[in-house]
Design a protein around this motif. Structure first.
Motif, mmCIF file in Angstrom:
data_model
loop_
_atom_site.group_PDB
_atom_site.id
_atom_site.type_symbol
_atom_site.label_atom_id
_atom_site.label_comp_id
_atom_site.label_asym_id
_atom_site.label_seq_id
_atom_site.Cartn_x
_atom_site.Cartn_y
_atom_site.Cartn_z
ATOM 1 N N LEU A 147 16.772 0.086 -2.273
ATOM 2 C CA LEU A 147 17.295 -0.760 -1.189
ATOM 3 C C LEU A 147 18.569 -1.498 -1.592
ATOM 4 N N LYS A 148 18.994 -1.285 -2.835
ATOM 5 C CA LYS A 148 20.173 -1.963 -3.383
ATOM 6 C C LYS A 148 19.989 -3.487 -3.384
ATOM 7 N N THR A 149 18.790 -3.886 -3.808
ATOM 8 C CA THR A 149 18.461 -5.291 -3.956
ATOM 9 C C THR A 149 17.658 -5.441 -5.250
ATOM 10 N N THR A 150 17.153 -6.610 -5.506
ATOM 11 C CA THR A 150 16.425 -6.861 -6.751
ATOM 12 C C THR A 150 14.924 -6.731 -6.558
ATOM 13 N N GLN A 151 14.223 -6.634 -7.664
ATOM 14 C CA GLN A 151 12.766 -6.621 -7.624
ATOM 15 C C GLN A 151 12.264 -7.919 -7.032
ATOM 16 N N SER B 292 7.289 1.321 -8.409
ATOM 17 C CA SER B 292 7.289 -0.096 -8.769
ATOM 18 C C SER B 292 8.131 -0.872 -7.763
ATOM 19 N N GLN B 293 7.956 -2.187 -7.753
ATOM 20 C CA GLN B 293 8.801 -3.027 -6.910
ATOM 21 C C GLN B 293 10.257 -2.881 -7.334
ATOM 22 N N LYS B 294 10.480 -2.760 -8.621
ATOM 23 C CA LYS B 294 11.846 -2.618 -9.128
ATOM 24 C C LYS B 294 12.491 -1.340 -8.594
ATOM 25 N N ALA B 295 11.744 -0.231 -8.605
ATOM 26 C CA ALA B 295 12.282 1.042 -8.122
ATOM 27 C C ALA B 295 12.618 0.973 -6.633
ATOM 28 N N VAL B 296 11.753 0.359 -5.852
ATOM 29 C CA VAL B 296 12.020 0.233 -4.416
ATOM 30 C C VAL B 296 13.201 -0.713 -4.196
ATOM 31 N N ASP C 5 0.822 -1.207 0.000
ATOM 32 C CA ASP C 5 0.000 0.000 0.000
ATOM 33 C C ASP C 5 0.859 1.262 0.000
ATOM 34 N N LEU C 6 1.874 1.291 0.833
ATOM 35 C CA LEU C 6 2.749 2.456 0.895
ATOM 36 C C LEU C 6 3.475 2.664 -0.429
ATOM 37 N N ARG C 7 3.949 1.584 -1.021
ATOM 38 C CA ARG C 7 4.660 1.670 -2.306
ATOM 39 C C ARG C 7 3.732 2.197 -3.391
#
Length: 68
Positions: free
Chosen positions: A25-29, A17-21, A9-11
């Motif tokens: 976080l310096k991780t993958t989608q 997008s999950q990819k952008a977040v 919800d926050l995203r």
């Protein structure tokens, strides 16, 4: 199983997008997807980063309070 009901919800409220977040976080989608779905526990340092991004508390993200 871990569950973070507010992550999605926050995203979406930020139109991210999950990819952008994941990149933030310096991780993958794929890894971020696992956090949202509760497949994997989210590390504390990621929770702090997300709380800063969404301008809320870690407790709100975790569902421990309804006050942002």
């Amino acid at each position: 199983m871990f569950y973070y009901p507010r992550l999605r919800d926050l995203r979406e409220d930020m139109d991210m997008s999950q990819k952008a977040v994941g990149e933030l976080l310096k991780t993958t989608q794929q890894q971020y997807y696992k956090y949202e779905k509760g497949i994997q526990e989210i590390p504390v340092h990621h929770l702090v980063t997300l709380a800063e991004l969404y301008q809320t508390s870690v407790d709100y993200i975790l569902g421990r309070t309804n006050e942002r």
